[in-house]
Design an enzyme around this catalytic site. Structure first.
Site, PDB file in Angstrom:
ATOM      1  N   CYS A   1      -9.379  -5.223  10.283  1.00  0.00           N
ATOM      2  CA  CYS A   1      -9.547  -6.355  11.172  1.00  0.00           C
ATOM      3  C   CYS A   1     -10.321  -7.472  10.497  1.00  0.00           C
ATOM      4  O   CYS A   1     -10.938  -7.279   9.454  1.00  0.00           O
ATOM      5  CB  CYS A   1     -10.221  -5.956  12.471  1.00  0.00           C
ATOM      6  SG  CYS A   1      -9.473  -4.565  13.318  1.00  0.00           S
TER       7      CYS A   1
ATOM      8  N   ARG B   1      -6.971  -7.577   4.708  1.00  0.00           N
ATOM      9  CA  ARG B   1      -7.640  -6.433   5.329  1.00  0.00           C
ATOM     10  C   ARG B   1      -6.682  -5.595   6.163  1.00  0.00           C
ATOM     11  O   ARG B   1      -7.005  -4.480   6.548  1.00  0.00           O
ATOM     12  CB  ARG B   1      -8.806  -6.917   6.197  1.00  0.00           C
ATOM     13  CG  ARG B   1      -9.904  -7.597   5.403  1.00  0.00           C
ATOM     14  CD  ARG B   1     -10.952  -8.212   6.318  1.00  0.00           C
ATOM     15  NE  ARG B   1     -11.738  -7.214   6.994  1.00  0.00           N
ATOM     16  CZ  ARG B   1     -12.882  -6.728   6.545  1.00  0.00           C
ATOM     17  NH1 ARG B   1     -13.362  -7.116   5.395  1.00  0.00           N
ATOM     18  NH2 ARG B   1     -13.558  -5.833   7.239  1.00  0.00           N
TER      19      ARG B   1
ATOM     20  N   TRP C   1      -6.354  -4.769  13.979  1.00  0.00           N
ATOM     21  CA  TRP C   1      -5.627  -3.560  13.590  1.00  0.00           C
ATOM     22  C   TRP C   1      -5.686  -2.614  14.789  1.00  0.00           C
ATOM     23  O   TRP C   1      -6.755  -2.216  15.217  1.00  0.00           O
ATOM     24  CB  TRP C   1      -6.297  -2.927  12.380  1.00  0.00           C
ATOM     25  CG  TRP C   1      -5.596  -1.697  11.863  1.00  0.00           C
ATOM     26  CD1 TRP C   1      -5.708  -0.428  12.341  1.00  0.00           C
ATOM     27  CD2 TRP C   1      -4.694  -1.621  10.762  1.00  0.00           C
ATOM     28  NE1 TRP C   1      -4.924   0.434  11.618  1.00  0.00           N
ATOM     29  CE2 TRP C   1      -4.291  -0.271  10.640  1.00  0.00           C
ATOM     30  CE3 TRP C   1      -4.178  -2.555   9.868  1.00  0.00           C
ATOM     31  CZ2 TRP C   1      -3.414   0.157   9.651  1.00  0.00           C
ATOM     32  CZ3 TRP C   1      -3.296  -2.124   8.892  1.00  0.00           C
ATOM     33  CH2 TRP C   1      -2.925  -0.786   8.793  1.00  0.00           C
TER      34      TRP C   1
ATOM     35  N   ASN D   1     -14.805  -5.917  15.700  1.00  0.00           N
ATOM     36  CA  ASN D   1     -14.324  -4.903  14.764  1.00  0.00           C
ATOM     37  C   ASN D   1     -15.124  -3.632  14.996  1.00  0.00           C
ATOM     38  O   ASN D   1     -16.341  -3.690  15.201  1.00  0.00           O
ATOM     39  CB  ASN D   1     -14.525  -5.329  13.314  1.00  0.00           C
ATOM     40  CG  ASN D   1     -13.656  -6.501  12.917  1.00  0.00           C
ATOM     41  OD1 ASN D   1     -12.735  -6.879  13.641  1.00  0.00           O
ATOM     42  ND2 ASN D   1     -13.932  -7.070  11.756  1.00  0.00           N
ATOM     43  N   GLY D   2     -14.471  -2.477  14.889  1.00  0.00           N
ATOM     44  CA  GLY D   2     -15.189  -1.216  15.035  1.00  0.00           C
ATOM     45  C   GLY D   2     -14.594  -0.365  16.136  1.00  0.00           C
ATOM     46  O   GLY D   2     -13.500  -0.617  16.649  1.00  0.00           O
TER      47      GLY D   2
ATOM     48  N   GLU E   1      -4.409   8.299  -9.996  1.00  0.00           N
ATOM     49  CA  GLU E   1      -4.464   6.891  -9.611  1.00  0.00           C
ATOM     50  C   GLU E   1      -3.097   6.220  -9.744  1.00  0.00           C
ATOM     51  O   GLU E   1      -2.699   5.420  -8.890  1.00  0.00           O
ATOM     52  CB  GLU E   1      -5.504   6.158 -10.463  1.00  0.00           C
ATOM     53  CG  GLU E   1      -5.612   4.667 -10.223  1.00  0.00           C
ATOM     54  CD  GLU E   1      -6.022   4.285  -8.823  1.00  0.00           C
ATOM     55  OE1 GLU E   1      -5.903   3.096  -8.485  1.00  0.00           O
ATOM     56  OE2 GLU E   1      -6.454   5.157  -8.042  1.00  0.00           O
TER      57      GLU E   1
ATOM     58  N   LYS F   1      -1.132   4.475  -6.625  1.00  0.00           N
ATOM     59  CA  LYS F   1      -0.693   3.081  -6.622  1.00  0.00           C
ATOM     60  C   LYS F   1       0.780   2.978  -6.226  1.00  0.00           C
ATOM     61  O   LYS F   1       1.173   2.108  -5.448  1.00  0.00           O
ATOM     62  CB  LYS F   1      -0.896   2.448  -8.000  1.00  0.00           C
ATOM     63  CG  LYS F   1      -2.307   2.052  -8.296  1.00  0.00           C
ATOM     64  CD  LYS F   1      -2.760   0.897  -7.418  1.00  0.00           C
ATOM     65  CE  LYS F   1      -4.241   0.991  -7.104  1.00  0.00           C
ATOM     66  NZ  LYS F   1      -4.652   2.051  -6.239  1.00  0.00           N
TER      67      LYS F   1
ATOM     68  N   GLU G   1       1.262   3.833  -2.463  1.00  0.00           N
ATOM     69  CA  GLU G   1       0.631   2.836  -1.592  1.00  0.00           C
ATOM     70  C   GLU G   1       1.531   1.632  -1.361  1.00  0.00           C
ATOM     71  O   GLU G   1       1.651   1.155  -0.231  1.00  0.00           O
ATOM     72  CB  GLU G   1      -0.682   2.336  -2.219  1.00  0.00           C
ATOM     73  CG  GLU G   1      -1.883   3.220  -1.997  1.00  0.00           C
ATOM     74  CD  GLU G   1      -3.129   2.606  -2.604  1.00  0.00           C
ATOM     75  OE1 GLU G   1      -4.187   2.652  -1.956  1.00  0.00           O
ATOM     76  OE2 GLU G   1      -3.070   2.084  -3.738  1.00  0.00           O
TER      77      GLU G   1
ATOM     78  N   HIS H   1       2.241  26.229 -12.508  1.00  0.00           N
ATOM     79  CA  HIS H   1       1.656  26.818 -11.306  1.00  0.00           C
ATOM     80  C   HIS H   1       2.241  26.196 -10.034  1.00  0.00           C
ATOM     81  O   HIS H   1       1.608  26.240  -8.976  1.00  0.00           O
ATOM     82  CB  HIS H   1       0.138  26.671 -11.330  1.00  0.00           C
ATOM     83  CG  HIS H   1      -0.504  27.423 -12.444  1.00  0.00           C
ATOM     84  ND1 HIS H   1      -0.798  28.775 -12.371  1.00  0.00           N
ATOM     85  CD2 HIS H   1      -0.880  27.031 -13.687  1.00  0.00           C
ATOM     86  CE1 HIS H   1      -1.341  29.169 -13.505  1.00  0.00           C
ATOM     87  NE2 HIS H   1      -1.406  28.129 -14.322  1.00  0.00           N
TER      88      HIS H   1
ATOM     89  N   LYS I   1      -7.643  -2.968   3.670  1.00  0.00           N
ATOM     90  CA  LYS I   1      -8.461  -3.090   2.471  1.00  0.00           C
ATOM     91  C   LYS I   1      -9.784  -2.353   2.607  1.00  0.00           C
ATOM     92  O   LYS I   1     -10.220  -1.673   1.694  1.00  0.00           O
ATOM     93  CB  LYS I   1      -8.709  -4.570   2.164  1.00  0.00           C
ATOM     94  CG  LYS I   1      -9.481  -4.813   0.866  1.00  0.00           C
ATOM     95  CD  LYS I   1      -8.693  -4.352  -0.339  1.00  0.00           C
ATOM     96  CE  LYS I   1      -9.396  -4.631  -1.639  1.00  0.00           C
ATOM     97  NZ  LYS I   1      -8.700  -4.020  -2.778  1.00  0.00           N
TER      98      LYS I   1
END
Length: 608
Positions: free
Chosen positions: A2, A27, A74, A98-99, A481, A485, A488, A504, A603
């Site tokens: 948000c 964000r 959001w 926000n929250g 990583e 990426k 995402e 394995h 974000k």
């Protein structure tokens, strides 16, 4: 998650609010809205979807006024819709938030019994009703303070009142909020880039603090009413640093900014004359570092991958045992800690909720906390005992790139410093590592010049539905990583594995339809990694290899080779990650996904 922007001053508020919200799009959000004092009343304009939908409404119904608030939401309570979008209004009160309000259900029932009618499914609307209940003839800041005494949860809150124009009240608890100080105008936002075009002077609110904001003054008090005097901090980021600068996406720009970002992070911290490391972290003395028995790294997502690299670095260079925990697990597992432990909290934003909670858990266990962070005066650095700032500049793309490389740069500096003060790293060896580290920005430039080659490889594999990333040793976290990426931003399934784990389980996936990306530089695990690639080739797997220059042996095991410059093994993660970032970026771009704002992601993850 948000975004919040507020403005009070002599200028028209709506354009400033819209500009600020556009700078917070990174964000993540699914609806947006404004509230502006217009002709003695407050007018609201809200729309589901992207900011363009709100801009279209604003073009049809302009808002004229010199103070107001804006929000990108959001969805948490209730789906994205005009009714659920912020701001929310009840009586004389308008709120953005926000929250998460944890006791919203109980408060809602209590307010409904008093005859209050709710128009949305959100927890935020409860704030508006609570504050309106407390207003009577009180000043707005007092009404907000009395309302907040009844709530449980996290919030960054900005409030305006129909009967008190030219006044904003902001409050925070475990969700970021900054006040920007201007000439005859003041602003408030959930992140610095939103208002950077209007001021460089910022005051950062602490938890359980409230700010009364007018065009002429900012007064900060605790929720208990005690006056707080805080020196403004100057932020030297420029507005242009948050613009695309000719790049198609912010992520692409930020990938290309890595040589500069790493150089800025190292600047002033490598003392070439003495071969020493200077960590500009007040209080983290040599004596403190010598007393350590253990380092515990806590982080989430990409920062956790940096922490895994940090484990290799600290254990090999400083011979200090290191544990690496996902912050979301650390806070719930009743960890064993002592005053001899250093908990290292890594976060790009400094607002990651789970990492902040892990910092608090560390303090309860008696440990000291060092944070590695990119955002000045954010929550985690303020909660930590010491902070080592990276200097990546604003990172707008949701998928982190330059923040990751600067975190690794900071970890290398920390590992070398630990090795120096604990006498586990000889001066000659320390100098060799520092020289190699200082050379990395130029090596990154060399890799960037290979982008066209990487783009062609990405085009060939853009239609793949599954990829496997493998590596060994200190590059194993880079495989994780690289896979992160890709998934995402392209929504293609990818997994990272230590190459030694192939037999394995993961080898069952390998066939001609599952490409394998391998980090196979000429280091201490090179021969073992080649053996794993032979297993892939035997099962008709396609291989993209990140290799050392002029490596002839790897040609027999690879379909495509991306050479990276030679450096010390401990420095390699800074080099090997860059082609994986470019590969992910171009695969996503070929597939037409929203690279900077991938679906379902934000974000800064400021709620659980």
């Amino acid at each position: 998650m948000c975004g919040i922007v507020g403005y009070v001053g002599p200028q028209q508020a709506a354009p400033i609010l819209m500009e600020g919200l556009s700078r917070l799009e990174y964000r993540g959000y699914d609806s947006a809205g404004l509230a502006v004092f217009d002709g003695g009343r407050v007018r609201l304009l809200r729309a589901p979807g992207k900011l363009a939908a709100l801009a279209a409404k604003l073009a049809d119904k302009p808002l004229a006024g010199q103070s107001g608030i804006g929000h990108t939401r959001w969805a948490t309570h209730g789906p994205p819709s005009e009714e659920n979008a912020h701001p929310h209004k009840s009586g004389r009160i308008v709120v953005v938030h926000n929250g998460i309000l944890e006791n919203h259900a109980q408060l809602r029932k209590k307010l409904e019994k008093k005859g209050r009618r709710f128009r949305s499914q959100t927890d935020t609307e409860v704030f508006a009703h609570l504050i309106d209940e407390e207003l009577d003839n009180r000043p707005l800041d007092e009404a907000v303070r009395r309302a907040l005494a009844q709530v449980k949860g996290t919030y960054a809150l900005v409030v305006l009142c129909v009967s008190q124009p030219g006044v904003l009240v902001a409050a925070r608890n475990a969700s970021p909020l900054v006040v920007g100080l201007g000439e005859d105008q003041n602003l408030v936002a959930s992140d610095i880039p939103a208002i950077l075009g209007h001021t460089r002077e910022f005051v950062f609110l602490d938890d359980e603090e409230l700010a009364l904001i007018t065009s002429k003054k900012v007064v900060i008090r605790t929720l208990a009413g005690k006056r707080v005097r805080r020196t403004p901090r100057r932020v030297n980021w420029t507005p242009l640093m948050a613009e695309k600068g000719g790049h198609k996406h912010f992520m692409h720009k930020e990938i290309h900014e890595q040589p500069r970002a790493l150089a800025d992070t190292l600047s002033g911290r490598i003392l070439a004359d003495s071969g020493e490391v200077h960590l500009d972290t007040d209080g983290l003395t040599a004596a403190v570092l010598r007393r350590l028995h253990r380092v515990v790294i806590v982080a989430c997502g990409t920062s956790w991958h940096a922490g895994l690299v940090g484990k290799f670095l600290i254990e090999s260079l400083a011979r200090v045992p290191v544990e690496v925990d996902l912050a979301s697990e650390f806070r719930y597992r009743d960890p064993i800690l002592s005053e001899h432990d250093l908990v290292l909290a890594i976060s790009q934003s400094g607002e990651t909720a789970d990492t902040l909670a892990a910092v608090q858990e560390a303090h309860r266990g008696g440990a000291q906390v060092l944070s590695i962070c990119n955002v000045l005066e954010s929550s985690i650095p303020r909660a930590a005992d010491y902070t080592l700032y990276t200097h990546a500049g604003p990172e707008i793309g949701v998928a982190s790139t330059k923040a990751f490389t600067t975190q690794i740069g900071a970890l290398i500096l920390l590992a070398i410093r630990l090795g120096q003060v604990r006498k586990t790293l000889r001066p000659r060896e320390a100098r060799r590592h520092l020289e190699a580290l200082a050379a990395v920005p130029e090596l990154l430039e060399q890799i960037l010049r290979q982008e066209s080659r990487i783009k062609q490889i990405a085009k060939e594999f853009a239609s793949a539905r599954d990829l496997l990333y493998i590596a060994r040793g200190i590059n194993y976290p880079i495989a994780l990583e690289g896979a992160l990426k890709l998934k995402e931003i392209s929504y293609i399934h990818a997994e990272g594995y230590p190459a030694g784990e192939m037999k394995h389980g993961p080898i069952a996936l390998i066939d001609e339809h599952v490409p394998v990306v391998a980090v196979a530089t000429h280091n201490s695990t090179y021969d073992k990694t080649l053996a794993n690639l032979a297993e892939v080739r035997a099962r008709d797997g396609k291989v993209i290899a990140i290799s050392s220059p002029r490596d002839r042996r790897i040609r027999a095991y690879s379909d495509h080779i991306i050479p990276v410059p030679r450096t010390l093994e401990s420095i390699e993660p800074l080099i090997t990650v860059l082609p994986l970032q470019l590969l992910a970026y171009h695969v996503a771009d070929f597939n037409g996904t929203d690279v900077d704002q991938p679906r379902n992601l934000a974000k800064s993850v400021t709620v659980e």
